[in-house]
Design a protein around this motif. Structure first.
Motif, short mmCIF file in Angstrom:
data_model
loop_
_atom_site.label_atom_id
_atom_site.label_comp_id
_atom_site.label_asym_id
_atom_site.label_seq_id
_atom_site.Cartn_x
_atom_site.Cartn_y
_atom_site.Cartn_z
N ALA A 101 -1.70 6.81 3.90
CA ALA A 101 -0.50 7.60 4.18
C ALA A 101 -0.85 9.08 4.29
O ALA A 101 -0.35 9.79 5.17
CB ALA A 101 0.55 7.38 3.10
N THR A 102 -1.72 9.55 3.40
CA THR A 102 -2.15 10.95 3.44
C THR A 102 -2.95 11.23 4.70
O THR A 102 -2.77 12.27 5.35
CB THR A 102 -3.00 11.28 2.20
OG1 THR A 102 -2.26 10.96 1.02
CG2 THR A 102 -3.38 12.75 2.18
N PHE B 219 -4.82 9.73 -8.77
CA PHE B 219 -5.25 10.98 -8.14
C PHE B 219 -4.73 11.08 -6.71
O PHE B 219 -4.20 12.12 -6.29
CB PHE B 219 -6.78 11.09 -8.14
CG PHE B 219 -7.29 12.35 -7.51
CD1 PHE B 219 -7.44 13.51 -8.27
CD2 PHE B 219 -7.62 12.41 -6.16
CE1 PHE B 219 -7.90 14.68 -7.70
CE2 PHE B 219 -8.07 13.58 -5.58
CZ PHE B 219 -8.22 14.73 -6.35
N LEU B 220 -4.87 10.00 -5.96
CA LEU B 220 -4.45 10.01 -4.55
C LEU B 220 -2.94 10.13 -4.42
O LEU B 220 -2.44 10.72 -3.45
CB LEU B 220 -4.94 8.74 -3.86
CG LEU B 220 -6.47 8.64 -3.68
CD1 LEU B 220 -6.86 7.25 -3.21
CD2 LEU B 220 -6.96 9.69 -2.68
N LEU B 221 -2.20 9.58 -5.38
CA LEU B 221 -0.75 9.67 -5.34
C LEU B 221 -0.29 11.12 -5.45
O LEU B 221 0.56 11.59 -4.69
CB LEU B 221 -0.13 8.84 -6.47
CG LEU B 221 1.39 8.90 -6.61
CD1 LEU B 221 2.07 8.41 -5.33
CD2 LEU B 221 1.84 8.07 -7.81
N VAL B 222 -0.86 11.85 -6.40
CA VAL B 222 -0.53 13.27 -6.57
C VAL B 222 -0.93 14.06 -5.32
O VAL B 222 -0.18 14.92 -4.85
CB VAL B 222 -1.22 13.85 -7.82
CG1 VAL B 222 -0.99 15.35 -7.91
CG2 VAL B 222 -0.70 13.17 -9.07
N THR B 223 -2.10 13.73 -4.78
CA THR B 223 -2.57 14.41 -3.57
C THR B 223 -1.63 14.16 -2.40
O THR B 223 -1.30 15.07 -1.64
CB THR B 223 -3.99 13.92 -3.20
OG1 THR B 223 -4.87 14.18 -4.29
CG2 THR B 223 -4.50 14.62 -1.95
N MET B 224 -1.18 12.91 -2.25
CA MET B 224 -0.27 12.57 -1.16
C MET B 224 1.04 13.33 -1.26
O MET B 224 1.52 13.91 -0.28
CB MET B 224 0.00 11.06 -1.16
CG MET B 224 0.96 10.60 -0.06
SD MET B 224 1.47 8.87 -0.22
CE MET B 224 2.60 9.00 -1.63
#
Length: 316
Positions: A25-26, A277-282
């Motif tokens: 998604a990101t 980590f990826l959730l916060v980044t997204m």
């Protein structure tokens, strides 16, 4: 087909699916720009989450009420003491590491002593001891931020073909701990205690010795994480372990380990660490506000946990 169906019921799979989904998604949102760099950063920071989660996983597997809340304080104490003792000298790296391990052994022993001999519930015992350890770090370090030895800092940031060396080391550590969990007497004892402590005792499992080893191991993992995190961050800080209090528990639960005890899952830890980590980044990439970001993070985490729990129930 049966093999695929069995794999699909594994709770750890959902953490990996979620991590892949938020990364894609990101990448789609940014047109693919920086996708490789984001994944590289995720594996680096995910490695620190996995180190502490490995210890926390064994503790939680012991059964309801077992959780170690002293992890952040153990990280801070070991990181600050080790950095000050090494004082930037490469020759002192082994000494600093052994000192961090010794601090972990001491923290774990104190935690278990409070639980076993003073009959204090694990949550209260480890929370109370964390104040002592954090105060000791403040007293010893007095807020100084001492740079780590250059060789140690280089190790924590080194990459091979774009893959962080530290992440590779932690993957190998996770493989070893998976073997310990499923193939050793100790690992099976932890699982047996979590399923039914009295039955485990009657079956000959040394319950208290196993619990003692588990709490000590958890503290040692936390101390080692503080040692490497201090080197990675350019020096230990007194608040360096704060985000690992709830994260260590979240990674374990999202990764498929049962909070009721008796069921642990090592493969899911890496998937859960990358996912967090990826959730916060997204969400940051999407430009979500702080309030919206927290709400969405909570809802997505709940969805992953529910999916993983459902898979575990069907598999049982």
């Amino acid at each position: 087909m049966k093999t695929l169906s069995r794999i699909g019921r594994q709770p750890w799979l959902w953490a990996w699916i979620a991590a892949l989904a938020v990364w894609l998604a990101t990448a789609v949102f940014t047109g693919g720009q920086g996708a490789a760099q984001v994944m590289s950063a995720a594996t680096t920071f995910g490695a620190f989450f996995v180190i502490v989660a490995l210890g926390q996983m064994f503790v939680i597997t012991l059964g309801p009420g077992n959780v170690d809340l002293s992890i952040p304080a153990a990280m801070t104490l070991s990181g600050t003491v080790a950095m000050k003792v090494m004082d930037g000298a490469n020759a002192m790296i082994p000494v600093g590491f052994l000192l961090a391990v010794a601090i972990g052994l001491g923290v774990g022993a104190i935690n278990y002593g409070l639980i076993r001999f003073l009959r204090i519930p694990p949550i209260i015992a480890t929370l109370s001891s964390s104040f002592i350890f954090q105060s000791a770090a403040i007293w010893y370090n007095r807020g100084l931020r001492i740079k780590p030895p250059e060789m140690l800092a280089d190790f924590t940031t080194a990459k091979i073909v774009g893959v962080p060396v530290l992440a590779v080391a932690v993957v190998l550590l996770a493989v070893v701990m998976h073997f310990v969990l499923v193939r050793t007497v100790y690992g099976r004892g932890v699982i047996a205690i979590g399923q039914n402590q009295r039955a485990a005792h009657l079956a000959g499992v040394p319950v208290e010795r196993t619990r003692a080893i588990t709490y000590v191991n958890c503290a040692v993992f936390a101390a080692c994480c503080g040692y490497f995190l201090g080197a990675f961050s350019g020096g230990a800080a007194l608040n360096m372990g704060e985000e690992y209090l709830l994260s260590s528990i979240a990674v374990v639960v999202i990764g498929g380990t049962s909070v009721a005890g008796g069921y642990a899952n090592v493969p899911g830890l890496w998937g859960a660490a990358l996912f967090l980590f990826l959730l916060v980044t997204m969400l940051n990439t999407f430009g979500a506000g702080a309030g919206v970001r927290l709400v969405l993070t909570g809802l997505i985490i709940i969805a992953v946990i529910v999916a993983a729990s459902g898979g575990r129930k069907r598999d049982g």
